[in-house]
Design a protein around this motif. Sequence first.
Motif, short mmCIF file in Angstrom:
data_model
loop_
_atom_site.label_atom_id
_atom_site.label_comp_id
_atom_site.label_asym_id
_atom_site.label_seq_id
_atom_site.Cartn_x
_atom_site.Cartn_y
_atom_site.Cartn_z
N ILE A 187 -40.63 79.15 9.85
CA ILE A 187 -39.47 78.35 10.27
C ILE A 187 -38.34 78.33 9.24
N PRO A 259 -42.34 74.48 24.31
CA PRO A 259 -42.57 73.15 23.76
C PRO A 259 -41.39 72.71 22.89
N ALA A 260 -41.09 71.44 22.90
CA ALA A 260 -39.98 70.93 22.10
C ALA A 260 -40.44 69.75 21.28
N VAL A 261 -39.88 69.62 20.09
CA VAL A 261 -40.20 68.50 19.22
C VAL A 261 -39.52 67.24 19.75
N ARG A 266 -37.43 68.12 26.21
CA ARG A 266 -38.57 68.61 26.99
C ARG A 266 -38.25 68.59 28.46
N ARG A 269 -43.14 70.20 32.67
CA ARG A 269 -43.94 71.41 32.60
C ARG A 269 -44.17 71.92 34.02
N VAL B 186 -44.96 82.44 26.30
CA VAL B 186 -44.88 80.97 26.40
C VAL B 186 -45.54 80.40 27.64
N ALA B 190 -48.58 77.82 27.31
CA ALA B 190 -48.60 76.49 27.92
C ALA B 190 -49.91 76.29 28.68
N HIS B 212 -48.13 77.11 13.79
CA HIS B 212 -46.85 77.00 13.09
C HIS B 212 -45.78 76.52 14.07
N ASP B 213 -46.18 76.28 15.33
CA ASP B 213 -45.20 75.91 16.34
C ASP B 213 -45.08 74.39 16.41
N MET B 214 -43.98 73.87 15.86
CA MET B 214 -43.81 72.42 15.77
C MET B 214 -43.71 71.78 17.15
N GLY B 215 -43.19 72.52 18.13
CA GLY B 215 -43.10 71.99 19.48
C GLY B 215 -44.49 71.73 20.04
N VAL B 216 -45.40 72.68 19.84
CA VAL B 216 -46.78 72.52 20.30
C VAL B 216 -47.41 71.31 19.62
N ALA B 218 -45.91 68.64 18.35
CA ALA B 218 -45.32 67.39 18.83
C ALA B 218 -45.85 67.01 20.20
N GLU B 219 -46.12 68.02 21.01
CA GLU B 219 -46.56 67.73 22.37
C GLU B 219 -48.06 67.51 22.50
N PHE B 242 -42.69 63.14 12.97
CA PHE B 242 -41.46 63.75 13.48
C PHE B 242 -40.26 62.81 13.38
N LEU B 257 -35.63 73.37 12.04
CA LEU B 257 -35.93 73.77 13.41
C LEU B 257 -34.64 74.00 14.19
N PRO B 258 -34.54 75.12 14.91
CA PRO B 258 -33.30 75.40 15.64
C PRO B 258 -32.91 74.27 16.58
N GLU B 259 -33.89 73.66 17.24
CA GLU B 259 -33.54 72.62 18.22
C GLU B 259 -33.00 71.36 17.57
#
Lengths: 325, 325
Positions: A187, A259-261, A266, A269, B186, B190, B212-216, B218-219, B242, B257-259
């Motif tokens: 990242i 997935p989104a932080v 989000r 799904r 993706v 999911a 390493h996927d922060m979105g995963v 967080a969810e 977060f 994080l880009p988002e």
Amino acid sequence: MSAAIEGRNLKRYYPVKDRGIFAKSSILKALDGASFSLESGKTLAIVGESGCGKSTLARLATMIEKPTEGNIFISGIDPHANNGAEISRLRQDIQMIFQDPYGSLNPRKKIGTIIEEPIVINRKMPAAERRNLAESMLSKVGLRPEHYDRYPHMFSGGQRQRIAIARALVLKPKILIADEPVSALDISIQAQVLNILMDLQEEMNLALVFISHDLSVVRRIADQIMVMYLGKVVEQGDAKMIFDNPSHPYTQALLGATPAVDPKLRRERVKLTGELPSPLNPPTGCAFHTRCRFVQDKCSTTAPKLEMQFERQVACHFAEIAMKN
Amino acid sequence: MSLLEIRNLCVDFETVSGSFRAVDGVDLDIRETDILSIVGESGSGKSVSMLAVMGLLPWTAKITADKMEFEGHNLLTISNKARRNIIGRDIAMIFQEPMSSLNPCFTVGFQIAETLKQHLHLDRKARRKRTIELLDLVGIPAPEERIRAFPHQLSGGMCQRIMIAMAIACYPKLLIADEPTTALDVTIQAQIIDLLVNLQNETGMALVLITHDMGVVAETAKRVIVMYAGQQVEQQEVEGLFNSPRHPYTNALLNALPERSLDLDRLPTIEGVVPGAGDRPDGCLFSPRCKFVQDDCRANIPPLKSTGVNALRCFHPVDPGNLGI
Ligand SMILES: Nc1ncnc2c1ncn2[C@@H]1O[C@H](COP(=O)(O)OP(=O)(O)OP(=O)(O)O)[C@@H](O)[C@H]1O
Ligand SMILES: Nc1ncnc2c1ncn2[C@@H]1O[C@H](COP(=O)(O)OP(=O)(O)OP(=O)(O)O)[C@@H](O)[C@H]1O
Ligand code: SF4
Ligand code: SF4
Ligand SMILES: [Mg+2]
Ligand SMILES: [Mg+2]
């Protein structure tokens, strides 16, 4: 003014041999009709799952391969309609970087030699001048001039990706095709490399074609996006509009699966059942119909055309229904 | 009571250039029904710390800990025979590369059945029944036929499902999933994450998810451990981590994080790189890159301090009111 790069109904078919006793050959439609037009300074992102034809499009755009059908225009000129000299002249305007920061640099060559390679191939330039240029590129991508004499193995993945960027941009191209340039990076390194790409794009007014399966990165940098499924464009248009309000069921599924932080980013799904069908034997009608939650009878018989709807191009018979859900 | 309890886990590798500390002071408490995520950049010691628990490190690795217990069994002194009864049955692991973890020479049905034979001592008929049940559970269509398939006949997503089926075959109490979706698209990612979470809900097993996927994270996760250069630097409940990260590294990582920077001109970055084996600084390992660094950080190593489920290794934590962007 003509676009920096334009594709018109680009197709690329590959003949493939079936394995087995009766080696009959069939046609794999890796890319089946993609059109786009990109101005200098802008970014077009190409997204979609593995095997949907993203890299194939990149190979056509960079003139590594010739389209089976359709045309590519670099600054308004179709290289394949011209002679070889024209192709090699246009090749200098368009450069490419790849995903794998480990495989794409020759381990036996010094960094300086690697960056100077495109100059040696395409221009006559005295060695000292070349070296100056290479060193200035190194500092532009945040490395140091003394790295000139080192070898790739001495660099981390992120640093190698900067070296690849330096090499791609040393000839001051007008167009850069980046095929998953940050997918293999952590990242924090990804953020550094994206910033360098954005800085250089601004400085050199580059038209950037950015291929990625990571929608959170795409959302951050794209002006336009093209969503592909099994070689076909399913939705295309302004990136922000499509991210905020996707209208093709596949785009919706893709965004929903990302997935989104931030809970606000989000999307619900959308469960995509099933696997990606084989590109050798794609479903009839709409290729997405085997996995689509809005599927109706018509979908399995008639392929939807890519048409302007809701201010973007969409290929779906029932985009209106999909938009409401 | 904790299923797995670890205090001050360290792993040193003997290398030609001397000893290298890959894991440096990890504390962990995993209770029944936990979903714990371990995050951190490449090389931060996520896999090695879990492989140490599994006893799967090569002999060049020296493992030390103040405590490493699974349901009261001391994993540091346990006999090989007793370990085999736990590993693969009570604790199971799935790896990043499903293709390389499955044996290409045997059908997937045979490979699952072998696990059942070894740990549950089921007879042939019961093994077949349970294998089909497992394939069904992980969402593989037509399981009666698929048990005869070889790994290369299945897609990456299918192979990952097989790995999961094999891992949960013996009703583990703890499942460790090391980057289970990194190689997948993706939409398939999911599906796999949903599958893992559903299995966790249904069986009540604890889940450790390395990604390493922060979105995963967080969810899915309930708690998160952040690692940097072999050290655990922070642990918090997922919302807390977060919304108000306390460690400067966690904070900087999330900012990158880009988002999180959709409205900024450029992405916030962490200058510099993770220190390698040879260039680890004195004092806090993050000090050369830290925005909050003070003199004492360079002189002393901050200890890992725990309060309840939270843990933090930092002298001057981020103030929730000042994220230093
Ligand atoms: N030279 C070739 N001969 C035959 N088939 C090919 C060739 N190159 C690509 N293909 C096929 O064309 C399809 C599109 O491939 P392409 O590499 O463009 O996908 P992609 O979208 O870049 O995928 P990925 O995300 O995995 O990189 C795939 O089914 C691929 O197997
Ligand atoms: N067998 C080994 N011998 C020597 N060093 C090793 C060995 N295995 C791992 N290491 C080192 O230990 C460190 C931690 O590695 P580990 O695989 O745990 O990282 P990770 O956090 O899982 O990273 P990634 O996200 O890339 O999987 C790395 O620096 C790695 O090079
Ligand atoms: S055309 Fe039919 S199957 Fe295809 S995306 Fe639209 S609704 Fe779904
Ligand atoms: S101990 Fe000091 S240098 Fe280390 S993370 Fe905390 S503030 Fe930064
Ligand atoms: Mg590709
Ligand atoms: Mg790992």
